[in-house]
Scaffold this motif. Structure first.
Motif, PDB file in Angstrom:
ATOM      1  N   MET A 116       4.098  21.127  49.943  1.00  0.00           N
ATOM      2  CA  MET A 116       3.247  21.029  48.756  1.00  0.00           C
ATOM      3  C   MET A 116       3.015  22.397  48.140  1.00  0.00           C
ATOM      4  N   LEU A 117       2.783  23.406  48.980  1.00  0.00           N
ATOM      5  CA  LEU A 117       2.605  24.762  48.468  1.00  0.00           C
ATOM      6  C   LEU A 117       3.863  25.226  47.744  1.00  0.00           C
ATOM      7  N   ALA A 118       5.030  24.941  48.313  1.00  0.00           N
ATOM      8  CA  ALA A 118       6.285  25.344  47.665  1.00  0.00           C
ATOM      9  C   ALA A 118       6.446  24.677  46.305  1.00  0.00           C
ATOM     10  N   LEU A 119       6.075  23.411  46.201  1.00  0.00           N
ATOM     11  CA  LEU A 119       6.172  22.721  44.914  1.00  0.00           C
ATOM     12  C   LEU A 119       5.179  23.291  43.907  1.00  0.00           C
ATOM     13  N   LEU A 120       4.000  23.706  44.381  1.00  0.00           N
ATOM     14  CA  LEU A 120       3.033  24.364  43.499  1.00  0.00           C
ATOM     15  C   LEU A 120       3.562  25.708  43.007  1.00  0.00           C
ATOM     16  N   GLN A 121       4.250  26.420  43.877  1.00  0.00           N
ATOM     17  CA  GLN A 121       4.762  27.746  43.537  1.00  0.00           C
ATOM     18  C   GLN A 121       6.071  27.677  42.751  1.00  0.00           C
ATOM     19  N   HIS A 122       6.721  26.536  42.770  1.00  0.00           N
ATOM     20  CA  HIS A 122       7.995  26.353  42.078  1.00  0.00           C
ATOM     21  C   HIS A 122       7.901  25.091  41.217  1.00  0.00           C
ATOM     22  N   PRO A 123       7.139  25.138  40.136  1.00  0.00           N
ATOM     23  CA  PRO A 123       6.883  23.928  39.340  1.00  0.00           C
ATOM     24  C   PRO A 123       8.145  23.276  38.779  1.00  0.00           C
ATOM     25  N   ARG A 124       9.200  24.052  38.561  1.00  0.00           N
ATOM     26  CA  ARG A 124      10.441  23.437  38.079  1.00  0.00           C
ATOM     27  C   ARG A 124      11.024  22.500  39.120  1.00  0.00           C
ATOM     28  N   GLN A 125      10.864  22.841  40.395  1.00  0.00           N
ATOM     29  CA  GLN A 125      11.371  21.971  41.458  1.00  0.00           C
ATOM     30  C   GLN A 125      10.541  20.688  41.542  1.00  0.00           C
ATOM     31  N   LEU A 126       9.225  20.808  41.360  1.00  0.00           N
ATOM     32  CA  LEU A 126       8.385  19.613  41.312  1.00  0.00           C
ATOM     33  C   LEU A 126       8.804  18.725  40.143  1.00  0.00           C
ATOM     34  N   ALA A 127       9.079  19.350  39.000  1.00  0.00           N
ATOM     35  CA  ALA A 127       9.498  18.578  37.822  1.00  0.00           C
ATOM     36  C   ALA A 127      10.815  17.847  38.083  1.00  0.00           C
ATOM     37  N   ARG A 128      11.727  18.455  38.811  1.00  0.00           N
ATOM     38  CA  ARG A 128      13.001  17.796  39.128  1.00  0.00           C
ATOM     39  C   ARG A 128      12.757  16.521  39.932  1.00  0.00           C
ATOM     40  N   LEU A 129      11.839  16.582  40.882  1.00  0.00           N
ATOM     41  CA  LEU A 129      11.549  15.399  41.697  1.00  0.00           C
ATOM     42  C   LEU A 129      10.810  14.342  40.888  1.00  0.00           C
ATOM     43  N   GLN A 130       9.971  14.772  39.962  1.00  0.00           N
ATOM     44  CA  GLN A 130       9.299  13.806  39.097  1.00  0.00           C
ATOM     45  C   GLN A 130      10.298  13.099  38.190  1.00  0.00           C
ATOM     46  N   GLU A 131      11.275  13.853  37.716  1.00  0.00           N
ATOM     47  CA  GLU A 131      12.282  13.282  36.817  1.00  0.00           C
ATOM     48  C   GLU A 131      13.312  12.442  37.567  1.00  0.00           C
ATOM     49  N   ASP A 132      13.586  12.802  38.825  1.00  0.00           N
ATOM     50  CA  ASP A 132      14.613  12.101  39.598  1.00  0.00           C
ATOM     51  C   ASP A 132      14.134  11.906  41.035  1.00  0.00           C
ATOM     52  N   PRO A 133      13.311  10.874  41.269  1.00  0.00           N
ATOM     53  CA  PRO A 133      12.792  10.639  42.628  1.00  0.00           C
ATOM     54  C   PRO A 133      13.869  10.376  43.673  1.00  0.00           C
ATOM     55  N   SER A 134      15.085  10.022  43.240  1.00  0.00           N
ATOM     56  CA  SER A 134      16.153   9.777  44.210  1.00  0.00           C
ATOM     57  C   SER A 134      16.534  11.042  44.968  1.00  0.00           C
ATOM     58  N   LEU A 135      16.088  12.207  44.482  1.00  0.00           N
ATOM     59  CA  LEU A 135      16.346  13.476  45.175  1.00  0.00           C
ATOM     60  C   LEU A 135      15.447  13.680  46.392  1.00  0.00           C
ATOM     61  N   ILE A 136      14.394  12.888  46.532  1.00  0.00           N
ATOM     62  CA  ILE A 136      13.400  13.168  47.569  1.00  0.00           C
ATOM     63  C   ILE A 136      13.990  13.168  48.982  1.00  0.00           C
ATOM     64  N   PRO A 137      14.853  12.215  49.367  1.00  0.00           N
ATOM     65  CA  PRO A 137      15.435  12.308  50.719  1.00  0.00           C
ATOM     66  C   PRO A 137      16.202  13.606  50.955  1.00  0.00           C
ATOM     67  N   VAL A 138      16.892  14.106  49.933  1.00  0.00           N
ATOM     68  CA  VAL A 138      17.575  15.396  50.043  1.00  0.00           C
ATOM     69  C   VAL A 138      16.548  16.518  50.129  1.00  0.00           C
ATOM     70  N   ALA A 139      15.502  16.400  49.334  1.00  0.00           N
ATOM     71  CA  ALA A 139      14.462  17.428  49.325  1.00  0.00           C
ATOM     72  C   ALA A 139      13.775  17.548  50.670  1.00  0.00           C
ATOM     73  N   VAL A 140      13.668  16.460  51.411  1.00  0.00           N
ATOM     74  CA  VAL A 140      13.015  16.506  52.727  1.00  0.00           C
ATOM     75  C   VAL A 140      13.668  17.552  53.622  1.00  0.00           C
ATOM     76  N   GLU A 141      14.999  17.630  53.588  1.00  0.00           N
ATOM     77  CA  GLU A 141      15.682  18.617  54.421  1.00  0.00           C
ATOM     78  C   GLU A 141      15.373  20.038  53.955  1.00  0.00           C
ATOM     79  N   GLU A 142      15.221  20.226  52.644  1.00  0.00           N
ATOM     80  CA  GLU A 142      14.823  21.534  52.140  1.00  0.00           C
ATOM     81  C   GLU A 142      13.374  21.830  52.519  1.00  0.00           C
ATOM     82  N   PHE A 143      12.519  20.821  52.491  1.00  0.00           N
ATOM     83  CA  PHE A 143      11.142  21.015  52.936  1.00  0.00           C
ATOM     84  C   PHE A 143      11.121  21.520  54.380  1.00  0.00           C
ATOM     85  N   LEU A 144      11.927  20.894  55.226  1.00  0.00           N
ATOM     86  CA  LEU A 144      11.950  21.271  56.646  1.00  0.00           C
ATOM     87  C   LEU A 144      12.510  22.676  56.840  1.00  0.00           C
ATOM     88  N   ARG A 145      13.559  23.014  56.095  1.00  0.00           N
ATOM     89  CA  ARG A 145      14.110  24.373  56.178  1.00  0.00           C
ATOM     90  C   ARG A 145      13.087  25.389  55.698  1.00  0.00           C
TER      91      ARG A 145
END
Length: 428
Positions: free
Chosen positions: A279-308
């Motif tokens: 959540m902090l990363a999405l707050l600090q990188h609002p463009r990345q949050l916007a990408r997930l809002q625009e394309d929720p199908s990215l969320i499973p891929v994003a989970v691996e980036e969250f973990l990294r």
């Protein structure tokens, strides 16, 4: 107030002589650890780190390739001398060893007791429960408008999942969270009853993490075991008390105590901190949050980036069982060898632009859960599922979210934890 962690600050040269991975105060600003790891990967990837007494120093392994080598080779790099930096004697090992501090047949046998409960078939059956629980957590938090994301979301959600797995009432959640804070936060004065290596901690030298909170966890677990022994329950406690491991050696009372404590701590802390960091990363990188809002199908891929990106556990330790060459250094039998997973997750040889937070990153070969290791995190699929569902439910509910205060971190070089994440939310 915390702002975006600038890539340039992380990469800013830090002289090798200034690196000190044993100094816990360097792990509280969100930048210095990454600077130290960066220097080590480039200048001394297998680095001898001195420590103050009573410890004797360790080899810091910071490259992805070397971390995987150590983690996979339990014959050369054993867990049986403990997996954190504290140096313990044989008597302490006998009293404190959990499944984490075992290798080989016995380790596999103890994993097998509950392994099926974390398999894909079982976890897929939790989906509706997890989604409903997430909705309740978010409804309560978002209704406040301004709240601490850690307390109301990151901590609340996984502890409710753990309560379900243990089959304990939700009213016990606060106790479970408190125990985890006090045990894992044993080097942080805001959390610890007794700070590690303090004179008073000698009174608790035979307890996990030298934490008196362990006694409370033991008492709680023993009562659950008493109630469920001989029953037909499928919860984790019932499995532990009513299943004989594959090697035919039943769990001793001490085995149960340490196994139960590990479930209480590991079942909450890592998922909680990953959700907070994400959540902090999405707050600090609002463009990345916007990408997930625009394309929720990215969320499973994003989970691996969250973990990294989160790397909720900085390191795990092994001990060399023989003299061995590692990264051009001669490691001696008995030396502590410490895998810095967080550093491996920023290795430029593996991750393109590793300091970029990229929710669409593919081929995300992170080592957050251990990679190809006998000690691969048992709950990794559950954690991934919890994180995915949390953000699938959360992101569509956000019209706006902003940070409203500082983000203090746990004083620890073991857990990469966030204590508070104050936010203000405008629901969608």
């Amino acid at each position: 107030m915390t702002t975006e962690t600038p890539t340039d600050a992380v990469r800013e040269p830090l002289p090798l002589a200034d690196v000190d991975l044993a100094d816990l105060d360097r792990f509280t600003d969100g930048v210095t650890p990454w600077r130290m790891f960066h220097t080590l990967r480039h200048e001394d990837p297998v680095h001898w780190q001195p420590e103050e007494a009573p410890n004797s120093g360790f080899w810091a392994v910071t490259r992805h390739e070397d971390i995987i080598r150590v983690d996979r080779d339990s014959e050369t790099f054993t867990s049986t001398r403990f997996v954190n930096l504290e140096e313990v004697d044989d008597d302490q090992i006998k009293k404190r060893a959990s499944i984490l501090e075992l290798d080989g047949v016995r380790h596999r046998a103890l994993r097998s007791v509950i392994q099926r409960q974390f398999g894909a078939n079982v976890i897929s059956g939790y989906t509706d429960f997890l989604r409903g629980l997430t909705a309740r957590t978010l409804d309560a938090a978002l209704a406040k408008g301004r709240f601490d994301f850690v307390e109301d979301v990151s901590a609340d959600f996984p502890i409710n999942v753990l309560a379900r797995l243990l089959d304990v009432p939700p009213e016990d959640n606060r106790k479970l969270i408190d125990w985890g804070n006090r045990i894992i936060g044993h080097t942080d004065p805001d959390y610890a009853d007794v700070l590690l290596h303090s004179e008073e901690s000698e009174r608790y030298r035979d307890l996990p993490f030298r934490s008196p909170a362990s006694l409370e966890v033991f008492e709680y677990g023993r009562e659950l075991a008493r109630q469920r022994r001989g029953g037909d329950g499928t919860d984790l406690v019932s499995r532990l008390v009513n299943t004989t491991p594959r090697d035919g050696v039943p769990l001793s009372p001490q085995d149960f105590d340490n196994y139960f404590l590990l479930l209480v701590v590991a079942g909450n802390e890592t998922t909680r901190h990953t959700i907070s960091h994400s959540m902090l990363a999405l707050l600090q990188h609002p463009r990345q949050l916007a990408r997930l809002q625009e394309d929720p199908s990215l969320i499973p891929v994003a989970v691996e980036e969250f973990l990294r990106w989160a790397s909720p556990v900085y390191h795990f330790r092994r001990t060399a069982t023989r003299d061995v060459e590692l990264g051009g250094k001669r490691v001696k039998e008995g030396d502590k060898v410490v895998m810095w997973f967080a550093s491996g997750n920023r290795d430029e040889e593996v991750f393109g632009n590793p300091y970029d937070f990229d929710v669409a990153r593919r081929d995300n070969d992170h080592v957050t859960f251990g990679k190809g290791s006998p000690h691969l995190c048992l709950g990794n699929l559950l954690a991934r599922t919890e994180i995915r569902i949390m953000f699938e439910e959360l992101i569509p509910r956000l019209a706006d979210i902003r940070l409203t205060g500082d983000v203090p971190r746990v004083r620890s070089n073991f857990v990469n934890g966030i204590k508070k994440l104050p936010v203000e939310v405008t629901p969608a």
